[in-house]
Design a protein around this motif. Sequence first.
Motif, short mmCIF file in Angstrom:
data_model
loop_
_atom_site.label_atom_id
_atom_site.label_comp_id
_atom_site.label_asym_id
_atom_site.label_seq_id
_atom_site.Cartn_x
_atom_site.Cartn_y
_atom_site.Cartn_z
N ASN A 652 1.02 -1.26 -0.07
CA ASN A 652 0.06 -0.03 0.08
C ASN A 652 0.69 1.30 -0.12
O ASN A 652 0.28 2.30 0.55
CB ASN A 652 -0.94 -0.06 1.06
CG ASN A 652 -0.44 0.00 2.57
OD1 ASN A 652 1.01 -0.06 2.63
ND2 ASN A 652 -0.86 0.13 3.69
N LYS A 653 2.00 1.13 -0.60
CA LYS A 653 3.06 2.36 -0.56
C LYS A 653 3.35 2.86 0.65
O LYS A 653 3.22 4.08 0.65
CB LYS A 653 2.38 3.43 -1.67
CG LYS A 653 3.43 4.36 -2.14
CD LYS A 653 2.82 5.48 -3.08
CE LYS A 653 3.95 6.24 -3.97
NZ LYS A 653 3.01 7.39 -4.49
N PHE A 654 3.72 2.11 1.67
CA PHE A 654 3.97 2.47 2.98
C PHE A 654 2.98 3.28 3.68
O PHE A 654 3.21 4.26 4.19
CB PHE A 654 5.25 3.06 2.95
CG PHE A 654 6.38 2.33 2.39
CD1 PHE A 654 7.02 1.39 2.89
CD2 PHE A 654 6.86 2.90 1.03
CE1 PHE A 654 8.02 0.80 2.22
CE2 PHE A 654 7.86 2.20 0.24
CZ PHE A 654 8.47 1.16 0.94
N GLY A 655 1.52 2.61 3.39
CA GLY A 655 0.44 3.34 4.00
C GLY A 655 -0.08 4.64 3.17
O GLY A 655 -1.16 5.28 3.60
N MET A 656 0.48 5.01 2.00
CA MET A 656 0.01 6.26 1.43
C MET A 656 -0.93 5.80 0.27
O MET A 656 -1.79 6.64 -0.34
CB MET A 656 1.36 6.84 0.57
CG MET A 656 2.29 7.36 1.49
SD MET A 656 1.74 8.90 2.46
CE MET A 656 1.88 9.99 1.19
#
Length: 1123
Positions: A652-656
Amino acid sequence: MEMSLSLQFSCKTFFPNRGGCFNLTPFSGLTPSSWGKASRGLSCVNASADFSRKRQHKKGKSKRSGPKGFVPNSSIGSSSKKNARVKKGEQTLDINVDDDKDGEVEFPLEEKRVVLDNKTNEIAREFGELSLRDETLDVVESNRGEEIENIATVDEVVDDVKLHEEGTSYIGDDENVKDSEVTSAATDDRINEEASHMLKLKLEENLRKQEIERIADESFLRGTHMFVYPPVVKPDQEIDVFLNKTLSTLRDEEDILILGAFNDWRWKSFTVRLNKADLKDNWWSCRLYVPIEAYKLDFVFFNGQSVYDNNDQKDFCIPVNGGMDVLAFEEFLLEEKRKELEKLAKEEAERERIAEEQRRIEADKAAKEEDRLQARLEVERRQEAVLQLMKNAVKSNDDVWYIEPSEFKGNDLVRLYYNGSSGPLEHANEIWIHGGHNNWKDGLSIVERLVKSALKGGGAWWYAEVVVPDQALVLDWVFADGPPQNAVVYDNNHMQDFHAIVPMATPDAQYWVEEEELIYQKLQEERRLREEAIHAKAEKTALMKAETKEKTLKSFLLSQKHIVFTEPLDVQAGSTVTVFYNPSNTNLNGKPEVWFRGSFNRWSHRNGPLPPQRMLPAENGTHVKVSVKVPLDAYMMDFVFSESEHGGVFDNKFGMDYHIPVFGSIVKEPPLHIIHIAVEMAPIAKVGGLGDVVTSLSRAIQDLNHNVDIILPKYDCMNLSNVKDFQYHKNYFWGGTEIKVWHGKVEGLSVYFLEPQNGFFSVGCVYGRANDAERFGFFCHAALEFLLQNGFNPDIIHCHDWSSAPVAWLFKEQYTHYGLSKARAVFTIHNLEFGAALIARAMAFADKATTVSPTYSREVAGNHAIAPYLYKFHGIINGVDPDIWDPYNDNFIPVPYTSENVVEGKRASKEALQQRLGLKTADLPLVGVITRLTHQKGIHLIKHAIWRTLERGGQVVLLGSAPDPRIQNDFVQLANQLHSSHYCDRARLCLSYDEPLSHLIYAGADFILVPSIFEPCGLTQLTAMRYGSIPIVRKTGGLYDTVFDVDHDRDRAQAQGLEPNGFSFDGADAGGVDYALNRAISAWYDGREWFNTLCKTVMEQDWSWNRPALDYLELYHAARKLE
């Protein structure tokens, strides 16, 4: 009777507890397919045998349309008719023959009835034992005593009977008309066809009526008080809605209306009055049209006021079969909205065009008035000057000059004599006259070479033949030893010039009127050319900005191509796109399956998340792919990836999350409301880069259609001249202190200025007081209190550095649960060198935190203030403001330039810089240094670079000052040494801040040196590239993220979608700076063409806030997702 009240609202307004549909039990029996439109318009026929009145109508038509399939009435003319007799069998009939209708005949009405009656009887027998004769005759029976006004179906049929009817003989009075047999086969067929059709309709109507009566009876017996006919409702047809008043809650009401709409009250609302139906048991009905887009009919009944029958608060609803479903209707609505938006956009564009045209007309009118006034004033000035000249002018000065003939006027050829021995041209080899007229009104208009006069004795006399200018009142001239541009010695009458009156010229009123008109026309032309140039420049500037923004957006979309990208790259609403994903570069590397999980509009789309889709191998062998249909109302595409259909490990793109903008959406992204709480803001309260970032980031976010406010202390040292619409806003109290609030616009941004009456910010400076922490802590608390007391409810509260760090914890501890619950806190570290303790506490409470470059974020990751919070810590590079730093629109440089003419523009700026600072005007490599003189900026490396550049034959210009007096004094001594040495024409140290000079250095320098020991971001190197100057930097912080060495960083640059753009070094010693500086100067000497191309390349790179603003928006949205 129908009554439309045009009520365009959902019935949910009145009936919030509406539940399921009113269910109808299907009815058995025949449902005629043509009962609807075909049965409308049947009426009795009133006819009359008074043909004399009938002939008065040129063309008669029924006032009401007949049933579908009926033939329109034949035209009835008023032409000349003849009497005739027709014999049929034993009967002889009187008829009329119309000469204008090719033998058409008119039978008496009784005969028409008899003929059709006979045909009807024949057809009736075919339908069985039905009493059709009387019913048919009821339709065609005529009232003989009444006028014929409308001829219906029977008349149409009989009017078409021809003269030659089968078995009918014609007996006429006209001698040209002979007895003959009239064939009637065609007429019989026509009568049969029309009668059959009419009977069929009648039969269907009877069957329909019987069906409705049966349904009404069954409904009444079951206690069902509403039904529709036909029972199966289809789109694009008319239906009848029936309500039993006796069984309804409206039983005692005089009026009954139906209020409804289609498709869950979302389409085509209506209000129609019901009428008493021709049914027993007190049924009322109305007719409705079902639109083609309908999938359901929703309605209630009411009395036109406040009494309703709404199916026990569930509303009535009837499904519509065979048309759109819900999803198709949603797509239809979106398409309709798209069309409406296009229409509105065109209308808005037209309104704007008209408004702009009106503004142009008004501006043009004002400009003409201004130019007319200026012309009038100029004429008055010239009048006064010319009159004074005429008063002082003479016809000749016999010892110096004279004119022959002595009397002359405009356009005359005269000879002007000059005594060369009378002045400074005594020894000149040649003499020229440089002249004009009327106080040099048109500048230099007379240029002639004088020749020596052989006739004039006594002195060295010369003469020239001159044509006197038209409209000349006074001649003006000087003598010189050569033509213009080549003359050295002048005789200008002791700096008074020579003036001679034109004797035969008299300045009348008309002359000055014409003079004023000429001046006015000249002013108008100058204004036109000036405005055209400004407009062209503005258009080019806007085009360059748009192209740069588009290029940057494309780069933004491609920046993660090694992980994910789409085809096409620009995702359009309403299209199907393919998403490509490379799991080998993510935490899903090696997973046997990859699943795509997505939605739209930042996961808020009305259709919710898409079903998980398994991604398939792509043709390139490295990526997997999936196709996604993008709805018309999507403005953002959102997705993550997982290892299985049910989840498991996610990327998830490091939470982004991954987000890709969608173009062409019919829905705009809802704007965020961001509030910056800061203690600096350029240009009104700028100390360092923090002030630039607050202003430029806010402008960039606002340009993306979001709402931005800034809260700032009102310093007594603030430059309010840059604040527009500055005015008192209100006051409030906090902490026992009155706080006055002011408001204004700075660089187009809304700014609130807080002025506490405790004197905290009336100290003549921004920083530097012993109680700075207390001052700014008070400001932070007062700013949050201002938001609370004034009802602000922002999405993001953004605070900066140690000075506004307290906002983060004060907000979370004291304001999140007391009115500011919607907001999320974002904290940015601009420089960790100051206030580490305050920064650490802000990091703990902030929802998201940033610093000003990715490399600097890694460099400080081990700091105790940062290390525990790396999961929410991001590095986003700063940008430069492209409007402030713009060589194409910079008033501080001599020649505006772009990348297209960078060489010429920088050459002109270098010459202007050399002239301004007293340097040698020469084509030498010029190194510029623009900095604060602190140890952080590498002052020992700056000193070394100055000497090294001079040794290499270059020039150096330094602009900056030191807050530390010892450092400042050190550089003063260095400046004195350089300025008094043999380097005095190649080195200048300007040890104070000078904004215009900084612009000229950026434009005129070939290189800008930034040898910082550490640099969180750095704006100097970015501004240098904006002006086509090549940066020479030390590899640290943001310098490393933005400067890519031409010899060593090609791959790193290409990974960012860039080309190499400068020179860099690693060490912090003389050897390191020499390595970069020597390569740069050698490149300038040895490869000027290559160097000029490099200047063009760096100018075309976008180091504005276009890209950082997109990154900050992603961060803001990620913060809003947090609970």
